[in-house]
Design a protein around this motif. Structure first.
Motif, PDB file in Angstrom:
ATOM      1  N   GLU A 182       0.837  -1.205   0.000  1.00  0.00           N
ATOM      2  CA  GLU A 182       0.000   0.000   0.000  1.00  0.00           C
ATOM      3  C   GLU A 182       0.870   1.253   0.000  1.00  0.00           C
ATOM      4  O   GLU A 182       0.568   2.226  -0.692  1.00  0.00           O
ATOM      5  N   PHE A 183       1.944   1.239   0.796  1.00  0.00           N
ATOM      6  CA  PHE A 183       2.873   2.370   0.789  1.00  0.00           C
ATOM      7  C   PHE A 183       3.342   2.636  -0.634  1.00  0.00           C
ATOM      8  O   PHE A 183       3.375   3.781  -1.095  1.00  0.00           O
ATOM      9  N   ILE A 184       3.737   1.545  -1.300  1.00  0.00           N
ATOM     10  CA  ILE A 184       4.312   1.658  -2.636  1.00  0.00           C
ATOM     11  C   ILE A 184       3.251   2.059  -3.660  1.00  0.00           C
ATOM     12  O   ILE A 184       3.495   2.923  -4.506  1.00  0.00           O
ATOM     13  N   ARG A 185       2.071   1.438  -3.574  1.00  0.00           N
ATOM     14  CA  ARG A 185       1.005   1.731  -4.550  1.00  0.00           C
ATOM     15  C   ARG A 185       0.616   3.197  -4.525  1.00  0.00           C
ATOM     16  O   ARG A 185       0.439   3.823  -5.578  1.00  0.00           O
ATOM     17  N   ILE A 186       0.491   3.758  -3.326  1.00  0.00           N
ATOM     18  CA  ILE A 186       0.097   5.159  -3.201  1.00  0.00           C
ATOM     19  C   ILE A 186       1.315   6.075  -3.217  1.00  0.00           C
ATOM     20  O   ILE A 186       1.303   7.147  -3.841  1.00  0.00           O
ATOM     21  N   GLY A 187       2.379   5.635  -2.552  1.00  0.00           N
ATOM     22  CA  GLY A 187       3.518   6.513  -2.341  1.00  0.00           C
ATOM     23  C   GLY A 187       4.456   6.672  -3.517  1.00  0.00           C
ATOM     24  O   GLY A 187       4.972   7.765  -3.753  1.00  0.00           O
ATOM     25  N   ILE A 188       4.686   5.595  -4.270  1.00  0.00           N
ATOM     26  CA  ILE A 188       5.627   5.692  -5.387  1.00  0.00           C
ATOM     27  C   ILE A 188       5.159   6.689  -6.443  1.00  0.00           C
ATOM     28  O   ILE A 188       5.952   7.538  -6.887  1.00  0.00           O
ATOM     29  N   PRO A 189       3.876   6.649  -6.886  1.00  0.00           N
ATOM     30  CA  PRO A 189       3.436   7.701  -7.815  1.00  0.00           C
ATOM     31  C   PRO A 189       3.585   9.101  -7.229  1.00  0.00           C
ATOM     32  O   PRO A 189       3.972  10.036  -7.929  1.00  0.00           O
ATOM     33  N   ALA A 190       3.282   9.233  -5.915  1.00  0.00           N
ATOM     34  CA  ALA A 190       3.464  10.534  -5.259  1.00  0.00           C
ATOM     35  C   ALA A 190       4.933  10.921  -5.266  1.00  0.00           C
ATOM     36  O   ALA A 190       5.284  12.090  -5.489  1.00  0.00           O
TER      37      ALA A 190
ATOM     38  N   ARG B 233      -5.245  12.132  -3.493  1.00  0.00           N
ATOM     39  CA  ARG B 233      -4.444  11.067  -2.891  1.00  0.00           C
ATOM     40  C   ARG B 233      -5.129  10.507  -1.646  1.00  0.00           C
ATOM     41  O   ARG B 233      -5.025   9.316  -1.346  1.00  0.00           O
ATOM     42  N   GLY B 234      -5.805  11.370  -0.897  1.00  0.00           N
ATOM     43  CA  GLY B 234      -6.524  10.925   0.293  1.00  0.00           C
ATOM     44  C   GLY B 234      -7.591   9.889  -0.030  1.00  0.00           C
ATOM     45  O   GLY B 234      -7.953   9.077   0.822  1.00  0.00           O
ATOM     46  N   MET B 235      -8.086   9.910  -1.258  1.00  0.00           N
ATOM     47  CA  MET B 235      -9.068   8.913  -1.697  1.00  0.00           C
ATOM     48  C   MET B 235      -8.393   7.623  -2.143  1.00  0.00           C
ATOM     49  O   MET B 235      -9.055   6.698  -2.615  1.00  0.00           O
ATOM     50  N   GLY B 236      -7.066   7.574  -2.021  1.00  0.00           N
ATOM     51  CA  GLY B 236      -6.338   6.376  -2.402  1.00  0.00           C
ATOM     52  C   GLY B 236      -5.958   6.329  -3.868  1.00  0.00           C
ATOM     53  O   GLY B 236      -5.516   5.302  -4.377  1.00  0.00           O
ATOM     54  N   VAL B 237      -6.117   7.463  -4.569  1.00  0.00           N
ATOM     55  CA  VAL B 237      -5.794   7.541  -5.991  1.00  0.00           C
ATOM     56  C   VAL B 237      -4.527   8.368  -6.147  1.00  0.00           C
ATOM     57  O   VAL B 237      -4.488   9.535  -5.758  1.00  0.00           O
ATOM     58  N   SER B 238      -3.485   7.772  -6.695  1.00  0.00           N
ATOM     59  CA  SER B 238      -2.206   8.473  -6.780  1.00  0.00           C
ATOM     60  C   SER B 238      -1.656   8.572  -8.192  1.00  0.00           C
ATOM     61  O   SER B 238      -0.832   9.437  -8.481  1.00  0.00           O
ATOM     62  N   LEU B 239      -2.112   7.707  -9.094  1.00  0.00           N
ATOM     63  CA  LEU B 239      -1.558   7.682 -10.443  1.00  0.00           C
ATOM     64  C   LEU B 239      -1.972   8.909 -11.254  1.00  0.00           C
ATOM     65  O   LEU B 239      -1.147   9.540 -11.925  1.00  0.00           O
ATOM     66  N   GLN B 240      -3.283   9.262 -11.189  1.00  0.00           N
ATOM     67  CA  GLN B 240      -3.776  10.393 -11.982  1.00  0.00           C
ATOM     68  C   GLN B 240      -3.098  11.716 -11.651  1.00  0.00           C
ATOM     69  O   GLN B 240      -2.641  12.428 -12.549  1.00  0.00           O
TER      70      GLN B 240
END
Length: 453
Positions: free
Chosen positions: A239-247, A382-389
């Motif tokens: 989860e860290f990576i899924r959200i954090g890496i795009p950020a 990002r708070g909604m769990g969306v980081s790629l867009q």
């Protein structure tokens, strides 16, 4: 049970909760900037404008190197906020005990890269020859303390996700006092120049990291840290990576564009480098005040999305957007009005450098609210769990357009000026903000529709 000092993000008046949560973050962020400000003021007063240029020219490169892992800490905070909102104590505990070892590994990697690669990277940026030795020395010492920076970032991300923004403020206050004292001791009594201010910063960072870890160990809720339970759990790490890496990639690209800008600044000479460095530090005070609302939007949205309260999440976003915009307009205007006096704190031996700083302040500070609004919107997404867009939008809008500007507009002789260079900022902020707003409302609509099925 949670501590009384934790802000309840799920219930109560939104405006009051947002302000109570955000003000300590603003003060904390200002103290973090004060680390670098203290460095610049001390070297500016006692070592000269060349040392100011040496310290100031490193900020873009520091941000470029550390932002990927800072993004992972953002992913850690969002994951913690969502699990706390959902009441999942087991997952929250796993997140906490994964965060610390991950931060240590990240710090070790960054320390090695920064220490051994700083000279090479500064040369690639076209750092002036007179500034290069001092800049390299500053960076090498700075990166020795980067492990502490990572531990602090991950620990404070968890504390803020739980609603505690006051503890990080206290820790940075203590560390800031130590930093200023050590700056003066190392520079005045040991004549260490930029090496002294870098060493003072590193020592202060270790103090703040130790205090943040200790705060987690003293908590009484699911965020409590037990040193004997430290372990990297696969699910939270993913989860860290899924959200954090795009950020992190987004921030890295943002920093890359700023490195391009800094390289362009370097090409205009030492006076421009010095004036831009001082102006940049002043601007950071405005930015960090605005960015606090980004962090508020991120964590409030995370907890409310955790319980699927979309209406409250939208009201939080609108409140943060309004507060951030007003903050940017007011503080940006104040910095411009008192620009000469503020720049004079950093630069005492070059009126030409102060003139350059005023040009930069007039362009960036007066339009900074656009940047703040862009960041708040990104935080809510990002708070909604969306980081790629938001990553894609920022890379294309803020970063890509800025680099394109340097390669095209700034390359035109009549626009190859300080004003021609920094005009790229408000242009890129405006375009990116519009795209982020469209994306935010589209995602909210999609999530609400999915929840009602």
């Amino acid at each position: 049970m949670a501590k009384m000092k934790d802000v309840n993000m799920l219930k109560g008046p939104i405006f009051g909760s947002v302000i109570a949560y955000t003000v300590p973050i603003i003060l904390t962020n200002v103290l973090q900037i004060c680390f670098n400000t203290a460095d610049l003021i001390v070297v500016g007063r006692f070592c000269g404008s060349l040392s100011v240029a040496a310290v100031g020219s490193t900020s873009a490169l520091i941000n470029l190197i550390i932002t990927l892992f800072v993004g992972v800490s953002i992913g850690c905070g969002i994951t913690a906020a969502q699990s706390l909102g959902a009441g999942d104590k087991e997952k929250t505990s796993q997140i906490v005990h994964t965060a610390i070892p991950v931060s240590l590994i990240a710090g070790i990697i960054l320390s090695v890269v920064g220490f051994f690669g700083s000279g090479f990277l500064l040369k690639l940026m076209g750092t002036p020859a007179k500034v290069l030795p001092l800049s390299t020395l500053y960076l090498k010492i700075y990166f020795i303390g980067i492990i502490a920076t990572m531990v602090y970032n991950f620990s404070s991300a968890i504390l803020r996700a739980a609603g505690d923004t006051k503890s990080p403020l206290i820790f940075l206050s203590l560390a800031g006092i130590v930093n200023v004292i050590l700056n003066l001791v190392f520079v005045l009594f040991f004549d260490m120049d930029v090496a002294g201010v870098a060493l003072a910063t590193s020592i202060s960072q270790f103090l703040s990291a130790i205090l943040a870890v200790f705060a987690l160990m003293k908590r009484t809720d699911a965020c409590r840290l037990y040193l004997n339970r430290l372990k990297i759990y696969k699910k939270p790490l993913k989860e860290f990576i899924r959200i954090g890496i795009p950020a992190g990639i987004q921030s890295s690209m943002f920093s890359f564009s700023n490195v391009i800008i800094q390289s362009s600044v370097n090409s205009l000479g030492e006076t421009v480098v010095s004036g831009s460095a001082a102006s940049s530090n002043i601007e950071h005070f405005v930015y960090t005040a605005m960015n606090a609302f980004h962090q508020t939007a991120l964590n409030f949205t995370g907890q409310n999305i955790g319980v699927k309260n979309y209406q409250r999440a939208k009201r939080v976003f609108k409140t943060c957007l309004l507060c951030c915009s007003v903050t940017g307009l007011v503080l940006g205007s104040i910095c411009f009005i008192f620009g000469k006096q503020l720049l004079g704190i950093y630069i005492t031996d070059s009126p030409e450098a102060i003139a350059v700083g005023m040009i930069r302040l007039s362009i960036i500070c007066l339009s900074y609210a656009l940047c703040g609004a862009m960041d708040v919107t990104t935080g809510a997404i990002r708070g909604m769990g969306v980081s790629l867009q938001p990553m894609i939008i920022t890379i294309l809008g803020a970063c890509g357009l800025r680099v394109l500007w340097v390669l095209t507009v700034f390359a035109i002789p009549q626009f190859h000026t300080v004003a021609g260079l920094f005009a790229s900022y408000p242009v890129s902020w405006s375009i990116t903000l519009v795209a982020e707003l469209i994306t935010y409302f589209a995602i909210v609509k999609k999530k609400q529709k999915s929840a009602n099925l």
